[in-house]
Scaffold this motif. Structure first.
Motif, PDB file in Angstrom:
ATOM      1  N   MET A   6     -22.244 -22.689  22.491  1.00 42.67           N
ATOM      2  CA  MET A   6     -22.922 -22.399  21.238  1.00 42.67           C
ATOM      3  C   MET A   6     -22.926 -20.917  20.932  1.00 42.67           C
ATOM      4  SD  MET A   6     -26.907 -22.987  20.437  1.00 42.67           S
ATOM      5  CE  MET A   6     -27.590 -22.238  18.983  1.00 42.67           C
ATOM      6  N   SER A   7     -22.578 -20.120  21.911  1.00 47.64           N
ATOM      7  CA  SER A   7     -22.647 -18.667  21.758  1.00 47.64           C
ATOM      8  C   SER A   7     -21.913 -18.205  20.497  1.00 47.64           C
ATOM      9  CB  SER A   7     -22.031 -18.005  22.987  1.00 47.64           C
ATOM     10  OG  SER A   7     -22.015 -16.613  22.848  1.00 47.64           O
ATOM     11  N   ASP A   8     -22.564 -17.258  19.769  1.00 53.05           N
ATOM     12  CA  ASP A   8     -21.990 -16.717  18.536  1.00 53.05           C
ATOM     13  C   ASP A   8     -20.883 -15.741  18.905  1.00 53.05           C
ATOM     14  OD1 ASP A   8     -21.411 -15.637  16.120  1.00 53.05           O
ATOM     15  OD2 ASP A   8     -23.453 -15.100  15.590  1.00 53.05           O
ATOM     16  N   ASN A   9     -19.621 -16.110  18.630  1.00 54.45           N
ATOM     17  CA  ASN A   9     -18.480 -15.279  19.010  1.00 54.45           C
ATOM     18  C   ASN A   9     -17.996 -14.386  17.877  1.00 54.45           C
ATOM     19  OD1 ASN A   9     -18.248 -16.309  21.677  1.00 54.45           O
ATOM     20  ND2 ASN A   9     -17.317 -18.172  20.856  1.00 54.45           N
ATOM     21  N   LYS A  10     -18.731 -14.356  16.776  1.00 51.97           N
ATOM     22  CA  LYS A  10     -18.306 -13.531  15.646  1.00 51.97           C
ATOM     23  C   LYS A  10     -18.522 -12.050  15.937  1.00 51.97           C
ATOM     24  CE  LYS A  10     -19.151 -16.853  11.904  1.00 51.97           C
ATOM     25  NZ  LYS A  10     -19.675 -17.959  12.685  1.00 51.97           N
ATOM     26  N   THR A  11     -17.708 -11.227  15.282  1.00 50.41           N
ATOM     27  CA  THR A  11     -17.930  -9.788  15.246  1.00 50.41           C
ATOM     28  C   THR A  11     -18.304  -9.448  13.816  1.00 50.41           C
ATOM     29  OG1 THR A  11     -16.327  -9.350  17.014  1.00 50.41           O
ATOM     30  CG2 THR A  11     -16.902  -7.510  15.557  1.00 50.41           C
ATOM     31  N   TYR A  12     -19.487  -8.867  13.639  1.00 51.23           N
ATOM     32  CA  TYR A  12     -19.981  -8.569  12.298  1.00 51.23           C
ATOM     33  C   TYR A  12     -19.650  -7.127  11.904  1.00 51.23           C
ATOM     34  CZ  TYR A  12     -22.646 -12.884  12.700  1.00 51.23           C
ATOM     35  OH  TYR A  12     -23.012 -14.199  12.859  1.00 51.23           O
ATOM     36  N   VAL A  13     -19.152  -6.959  10.685  1.00 54.93           N
ATOM     37  CA  VAL A  13     -18.859  -5.636  10.123  1.00 54.93           C
ATOM     38  C   VAL A  13     -19.888  -5.370   9.032  1.00 54.93           C
ATOM     39  CG1 VAL A  13     -17.130  -4.139   9.076  1.00 54.93           C
ATOM     40  CG2 VAL A  13     -16.408  -6.070  10.496  1.00 54.93           C
ATOM     41  N   PHE A  14     -20.628  -4.278   9.135  1.00 53.80           N
ATOM     42  CA  PHE A  14     -21.615  -3.997   8.104  1.00 53.80           C
ATOM     43  C   PHE A  14     -21.853  -2.502   7.975  1.00 53.80           C
ATOM     44  CE2 PHE A  14     -23.882  -5.294  12.004  1.00 53.80           C
ATOM     45  CZ  PHE A  14     -24.553  -4.119  12.306  1.00 53.80           C
ATOM     46  N   GLY A  15     -22.361  -2.123   6.797  1.00 51.88           N
ATOM     47  CA  GLY A  15     -22.736  -0.743   6.521  1.00 51.88           C
ATOM     48  C   GLY A  15     -24.216  -0.541   6.765  1.00 51.88           C
ATOM     49  N   HIS A  16     -24.771   0.499   6.129  1.00 49.73           N
ATOM     50  CA  HIS A  16     -26.156   0.875   6.394  1.00 49.73           C
ATOM     51  C   HIS A  16     -27.138   0.012   5.618  1.00 49.73           C
ATOM     52  CE1 HIS A  16     -25.858   2.849   2.483  1.00 49.73           C
ATOM     53  NE2 HIS A  16     -24.785   3.492   2.921  1.00 49.73           N
ATOM     54  N   GLN A  17     -28.434   0.179   5.936  1.00 49.20           N
ATOM     55  CA  GLN A  17     -29.491  -0.464   5.176  1.00 49.20           C
ATOM     56  C   GLN A  17     -29.473   0.048   3.735  1.00 49.20           C
ATOM     57  OE1 GLN A  17     -33.358  -0.165   7.114  1.00 49.20           O
ATOM     58  NE2 GLN A  17     -32.388  -0.091   9.112  1.00 49.20           N
TER      59      GLN A  17
END
Length: 545
Positions: free
Chosen positions: A1-12
């Motif tokens: 079930m482990s989340d294998n995604k890599t998330y790309v994000f900027g700042h708040q």
């Protein structure tokens, strides 16, 4: 079930560069074969950004509120589930073959409704047997067939037992039973016909080998079940086919939902006497189980940071994440990592400029819509090339992207910035949160928001409420100074509005009087190059006084 995604994000409080760079870099990584990379955002989409996304037909990325380790990041242990109609004997065997002394009970949709443990089942083996036991517990006939390895050789049975259970040997000659009753007889009984004459419509014939065929009266219109077990074994086993329904504990069931953070889970486990717990999803369906040992070395979420590298500007729980890459055009600050990472930080006006060059270096074609949103980011960050942060590389990247996107950069850019500057229907809180960043400058904690507008003087009607909201933000978030940068893209300058208990820092940095709340600065476009450095220098001077 482990989340294998890599998330790309900027700042708040993401601006256009933050969101568009995340989308563009995720697309680049996916084109390289990293299909598990997914763009995300840490806040709402501004009007300006939404204009760009709508213009080029791109959906905004999913929103993330925390990157703290969750149960969903663990490798869950499989756990068998039982149902309320399952017999006590098979349930006991299931628990005995499973770590722990209990197992979850689920409904037909696999939703958790309770748990059952070995102590809960003991009574079924110690209570005295009575003829009405199976009827009283609404035992399914399926349980009887399963435990006896029985076969229906004549007729059919109802779904559940509706009468008493008798042994043929205990019946008196001529005794009449109800049609719903069950009679257990042996294939070798001296009077085999007695059971068929009782009126019971369910007969269990025991001691029957697979090759043997019992004599069934032609006028008997009930059901006949055959089993190889002896009468004694059949009665003993049938006492253990009652369903576990009344033994299930439904109150105070201890379980966890997959979105819960591991910190919360640890706190709850410390006060629990159990070692193993069911895990369910938001719909209540059982996914597996965790134990206290599951928390020793959890998987950390993998993230790629774009358009920022400061902890205070990033997502909640960033210290618990595995940062694999940073693509940015700001100063290097305090984010640290436990392992080496790919780091690309360059002195250009926009993160999307760097990402555009990476597409070209890797010889990966840029789709029209991705080119369009990266162009939007460059035009936004450089204020259509007017900001002092703008470099020739930004202009070259914009020209390259504009050709792919099939737009005139200046005409499109003006439309985008004007669309984003319409703040008439926004509350002071929404205005301040459109593009907000927090900084630590020596002993000072400073927040700087920036908005672009085509009429900065129109802001004056909002000024008292804005200053009040800025002061409240400083109190609630322990900030010393709040600076709002209202940039007029037509006049070519910015009004700096200040609030907080350390306005003397703004006086030292910009010469704004202590009794003044704002001042206009021609040629000021860049928070990064024209506002933050002056505040940092002022903070350093303040420390030397």
């Amino acid at each position: 079930m482990s989340d294998n995604k890599t998330y790309v994000f900027g700042h708040q409080n993401p601006d256009t560069d933050s969101i568009c760079s995340a989308l563009a870099y995720a697309n680049l990584k996916q084109a390289e074969g990293h299909k598990d990379v997914q763009a995300a955002r840490l806040g709402p989409v501004s009007k300006e950004t939404q204009y760009a996304l709508d213009y080029f037909g791109v959906q905004p990325p999913k929103i993330l509120t925390s990157i703290e380790p969750q149960i969903s990041d663990l490798s869950l242990q499989p756990i068998p589930q039982v149902h309320e109609d399952d017999p006590v004997l098979s349930t006991l065997k299931t628990i005995a073959e499973t770590p722990g002394r209990s197992t979850p009970v689920v409904d037909d949709q696999n939703k958790l409704i309770g748990v059952v443990s070995i102590p809960d089942l003991i009574g079924a083996f110690t209570n005295p047997y009575v003829e009405s036991m199976l009827m009283d517990t609404k035992t399914p006939y399926k349980n009887i067939l399963d435990i006896l390895n029985g076969t229906i050789i004549k007729g059919s049975v109802p779904e559940r037992v509706q009468g008493n259970v008798y042994a043929n040997s205990q019946l008196e000659t001529g005794q009449q039973l109800k049609p719903e009753d069950i009679v257990i007889m042996s294939h070798t009984d001296a009077d085999t016909q007695r059971a068929f004459k009782t009126g019971a419509k369910q007969i269990v014939i025991t001691n029957l080998k697979p090759t043997e065929h019992p004599k069934i009266p032609k006028d008997y219109d009930g059901a006949v079940i055959a089993t190889s077990y002896s009468p004694f074994e059949s009665i003993r086993l049938m006492a253990q086919v009652i369903p576990i329904r009344d033994m299930v504990r439904k109150d105070k069931v201890e379980y966890f939902v997959d979105y819960e953070t591991l910190d919360d889970v640890r706190q709850n486990m410390l006060t629990s006497g159990h070692n193993r717990f069911p895990v369910v999803n938001e719909g209540g369906q059982v996914l597996g189980s965790i134990s206290k040992s599951s928390l020793v070395d959890p998987n950390r979420k993998r993230v790629i940071l774009v358009d920022h590298n400061e902890r205070s500007q990033s997502i909640q729980g960033i210290d618990e994440a595995e940062i694999t890459e940073v693509i940015d055009h700001h100063r290097i600050n305090e984010i640290t990592t436990a392992a080496p990472l790919f780091l690309r930080m360059e002195p250009v006006g926009c993160t999307s400029t760097i990402i555009t060059e990476m597409y070209k270096e890797k010889k990966i074609p840029i789709p029209k819509e991705i080119a369009g949103i990266m162009l939007s980011a460059i035009l936004s960050d450089t204020l259509i090339f007017n900001s002092p942060t703008c470099t020739q590389r930004d202009k070259d990247a914009a020209a390259y992207l504009a050709e792919i996107a099939e737009v005139d950069p200046r005409t499109y850019g003006r439309g985008m910035l004007i669309a984003g500057s319409n703040i008439g229907d926004l509350s002071p809180k929404e205005i301040l949160g459109m593009d907000r960043k927090r900084f630590t400058m020596g002993e000072f904690k400073v927040t700087v928001s920036q908005i672009n507008t085509g009429d900065y003087r129109g802001m004056y009607k909002h000024l008292p409420k804005l200053i009040h909201e800025m002061d409240e933000y400083c109190k609630d978030h322990e900030q010393d100074l709040y600076v709002l940068m209202v940039t007029d893209i037509v006049l070519g300058g910015s009004e700096l509005v200040v609030a907080g208990n350390s306005k003397d820092l703004a006086k030292l940095a910009f010469g704004i009087g202590e009794d003044d709340v704002s001042a206009y600065f021609p040629g000021y476009f860049s928070r990064k190059k024209q506002v933050v450095p002056k505040l940092m220098n002022a903070a350093a001077q303040y420390a030397q006084q």
